[in-house]
Design a protein around this motif. Structure first.
Motif, PDB file in Angstrom:
ATOM      1  N   UNK A  35       0.845  -1.160   0.000  1.00 18.75           N
ATOM      2  CA  UNK A  35       0.000   0.000   0.000  1.00 18.75           C
ATOM      3  C   UNK A  35       0.899   1.234   0.000  1.00 18.75           C
ATOM      4  N   UNK A  36       0.875   2.008  -1.090  1.00 18.20           N
ATOM      5  CA  UNK A  36       1.742   3.173  -1.197  1.00 18.20           C
ATOM      6  C   UNK A  36       1.488   4.153  -0.060  1.00 18.20           C
ATOM      7  N   UNK A  37       2.566   4.714   0.454  1.00 24.42           N
ATOM      8  CA  UNK A  37       2.457   5.694   1.516  1.00 24.42           C
ATOM      9  C   UNK A  37       2.467   5.095   2.908  1.00 24.42           C
ATOM     10  N   UNK A  38       2.276   3.773   3.006  1.00 20.94           N
ATOM     11  CA  UNK A  38       2.301   3.122   4.314  1.00 20.94           C
ATOM     12  C   UNK A  38       3.728   3.069   4.828  1.00 20.94           C
ATOM     13  N   UNK A  39       3.857   2.975   6.134  1.00 20.30           N
ATOM     14  CA  UNK A  39       5.188   2.893   6.741  1.00 20.30           C
ATOM     15  C   UNK A  39       5.869   1.600   6.313  1.00 20.30           C
ATOM     16  N   UNK A  40       7.194   1.620   6.158  1.00 23.67           N
ATOM     17  CA  UNK A  40       7.898   0.395   5.789  1.00 23.67           C
ATOM     18  C   UNK A  40       7.815  -0.637   6.898  1.00 23.67           C
ATOM     19  N   UNK A  41       7.800  -1.894   6.514  1.00 28.32           N
ATOM     20  CA  UNK A  41       7.805  -2.983   7.480  1.00 28.32           C
ATOM     21  C   UNK A  41       9.161  -3.053   8.177  1.00 28.32           C
ATOM     22  N   UNK A  42      10.215  -2.791   7.392  1.00 26.20           N
ATOM     23  CA  UNK A  42      11.587  -2.803   7.899  1.00 26.20           C
ATOM     24  C   UNK A  42      12.357  -1.680   7.232  1.00 26.20           C
ATOM     25  N   UNK A  43      13.299  -1.129   7.947  1.00 27.71           N
ATOM     26  CA  UNK A  43      14.200  -0.144   7.358  1.00 27.71           C
ATOM     27  C   UNK A  43      15.603  -0.467   7.840  1.00 27.71           C
ATOM     28  N   UNK A  44      16.535  -0.602   6.886  1.00 28.58           N
ATOM     29  CA  UNK A  44      17.907  -0.937   7.238  1.00 28.58           C
ATOM     30  C   UNK A  44      18.648   0.313   7.689  1.00 28.58           C
ATOM     31  N   UNK A  45      19.840   0.133   8.237  1.00 30.12           N
ATOM     32  CA  UNK A  45      20.648   1.256   8.714  1.00 30.12           C
ATOM     33  C   UNK A  45      20.980   2.233   7.604  1.00 30.12           C
ATOM     34  N   UNK A  46      21.092   1.735   6.371  1.00 27.94           N
ATOM     35  CA  UNK A  46      21.443   2.632   5.264  1.00 27.94           C
ATOM     36  C   UNK A  46      20.216   3.212   4.563  1.00 27.94           C
ATOM     37  N   UNK A  47      19.030   3.077   5.161  1.00 26.79           N
ATOM     38  CA  UNK A  47      17.847   3.749   4.652  1.00 26.79           C
ATOM     39  C   UNK A  47      16.974   2.938   3.714  1.00 26.79           C
ATOM     40  N   UNK A  48      17.313   1.697   3.446  1.00 26.01           N
ATOM     41  CA  UNK A  48      16.489   0.868   2.566  1.00 26.01           C
ATOM     42  C   UNK A  48      15.182   0.531   3.269  1.00 26.01           C
ATOM     43  N   UNK A  49      14.079   0.843   2.624  1.00 25.59           N
ATOM     44  CA  UNK A  49      12.758   0.526   3.150  1.00 25.59           C
ATOM     45  C   UNK A  49      12.253  -0.742   2.476  1.00 25.59           C
ATOM     46  N   UNK A  50      11.777  -1.700   3.265  1.00 27.58           N
ATOM     47  CA  UNK A  50      11.284  -2.975   2.743  1.00 27.58           C
ATOM     48  C   UNK A  50       9.872  -3.183   3.261  1.00 27.58           C
ATOM     49  N   UNK A  51       8.968  -3.471   2.342  1.00 28.01           N
ATOM     50  CA  UNK A  51       7.581  -3.726   2.705  1.00 28.01           C
ATOM     51  C   UNK A  51       7.149  -5.032   2.028  1.00 28.01           C
ATOM     52  N   UNK A  65      19.137   5.995  -1.501  1.00 29.60           N
ATOM     53  CA  UNK A  65      20.527   6.263  -1.854  1.00 29.60           C
ATOM     54  C   UNK A  65      21.222   5.004  -2.368  1.00 29.60           C
ATOM     55  N   UNK A  66      20.457   3.976  -2.645  1.00 29.19           N
ATOM     56  CA  UNK A  66      21.046   2.691  -2.988  1.00 29.19           C
ATOM     57  C   UNK A  66      20.755   2.291  -4.431  1.00 29.19           C
ATOM     58  N   UNK A  67      20.587   3.283  -5.288  1.00 34.41           N
ATOM     59  CA  UNK A  67      20.282   3.024  -6.685  1.00 34.41           C
ATOM     60  C   UNK A  67      21.462   3.313  -7.586  1.00 34.41           C
ATOM     61  N   UNK A  68      21.257   4.207  -8.522  1.00 36.04           N
ATOM     62  CA  UNK A  68      22.288   4.540  -9.494  1.00 36.04           C
ATOM     63  C   UNK A  68      23.080   5.729  -8.983  1.00 36.04           C
ATOM     64  N   UNK A  69      24.374   5.606  -8.999  1.00 42.38           N
ATOM     65  CA  UNK A  69      25.251   6.653  -8.473  1.00 42.38           C
ATOM     66  C   UNK A  69      25.303   7.863  -9.410  1.00 42.38           C
ATOM     67  N   UNK A  70      25.816   8.942  -8.883  1.00 49.18           N
ATOM     68  CA  UNK A  70      26.019  10.149  -9.690  1.00 49.18           C
ATOM     69  C   UNK A  70      26.875   9.793 -10.900  1.00 49.18           C
TER      70      UNK A  70
END
Length: 143
Positions: free
Chosen positions: A1-17, A96-101
Motif C-alpha cells: 500500500x503506497x504511503x504506508x510505513x515500511x515494514x523494515x528499514x535498514x541502517x542505510x535507509x532501505x525501506x522494505x515492505x 541512496x542505494x540506486x544509481x550513483x552520480x
C-alpha cells in the motif's frame, strides 16, 4: 500500500515492505550466492512514478536471474531481496542505494534519484547448505 510505513528499514535507509507473503511455509530463504529469479517493475520516485525498467521489458517471458550478493543488481535490490521466500512480493524503496552520480545505465533517470521497486521472487535456486552463510552486512562490502 503506497504511503504506508515500511515494514523494515535498514541502517542505510532501505525501506522494505512485504506486500504478499509466500504461500505455505517458507522452508528456504534467500541467502548470499543463491540464484534469484525475480519479476520486477522499477519506477522513478514512488509507486506512481514512471516505469523505467521491468522484467517484462526484456521480451523473454522469463523472470530476471541474478546471484544474490554479487552486486549484479543495484545495491538496494540486492539487500532488499535477502531472506526472501519464493512467491513473496516486496516493495523496495532504495533512496541512496540506486544509481550513483554519473551513471549512464538509464539515461532517463537523474543521478541519485529515489527509486521504487516491486519485486516478486519467482524462483530460488539455492546453493548447498553451509556455502551461503555470509550475513547481509558482508554483502554491503561488495559495493
Amino acid at each position: 500500500m503506497p504511503g504506508a510505513a515500511p515494514e523494515r528499514q535498514t541502517q542505510d535507509g532501505l525501506e522494505i515492505r512485504v506486500v504478499q507473503k509466500a504461500r505455505g511455509a517458507c522452508a528456504i530463504k534467500s541467502r548470499r550466492g543463491d540464484t534469484m529469479q525475480i519479476r520486477y517493475e522499477a519506477r522513478i520516485g514512488d509507486a506512481n512514478g514512471a516505469v523505467y525498467d521491468a522484467s517484462s521489458f526484456r521480451g523473454t517471458g522469463q523472470p530476471y536471474a541474478y546471484v544474490l550478493g554479487n552486486a549484479d543488481v543495484i545495491k538496494g535490490v540486492d539487500l532488499g531481496t535477502y531472506d526472501m521466500c519464493p512467491g513473496e512480493v516486496r516493495e523496495l524503496i532504495p533512496p541512496e542505494l540506486g544509481y550513483r552520480a554519473g551513471s549512464k545505465l538509464f539515461k532517463q533517470i537523474p543521478s541519485n534519484s529515489r527509486l521504487f521497486w516491486r519485486v516478486e521472487l519467482a524462483e530460488l535456486n539455492f546453493v548447498k547448505e553451509g556455502e551461503n552463510e555470509m550475513p547481509r552486512e558482508e554483502i554491503e562490502g561488495r559495493y
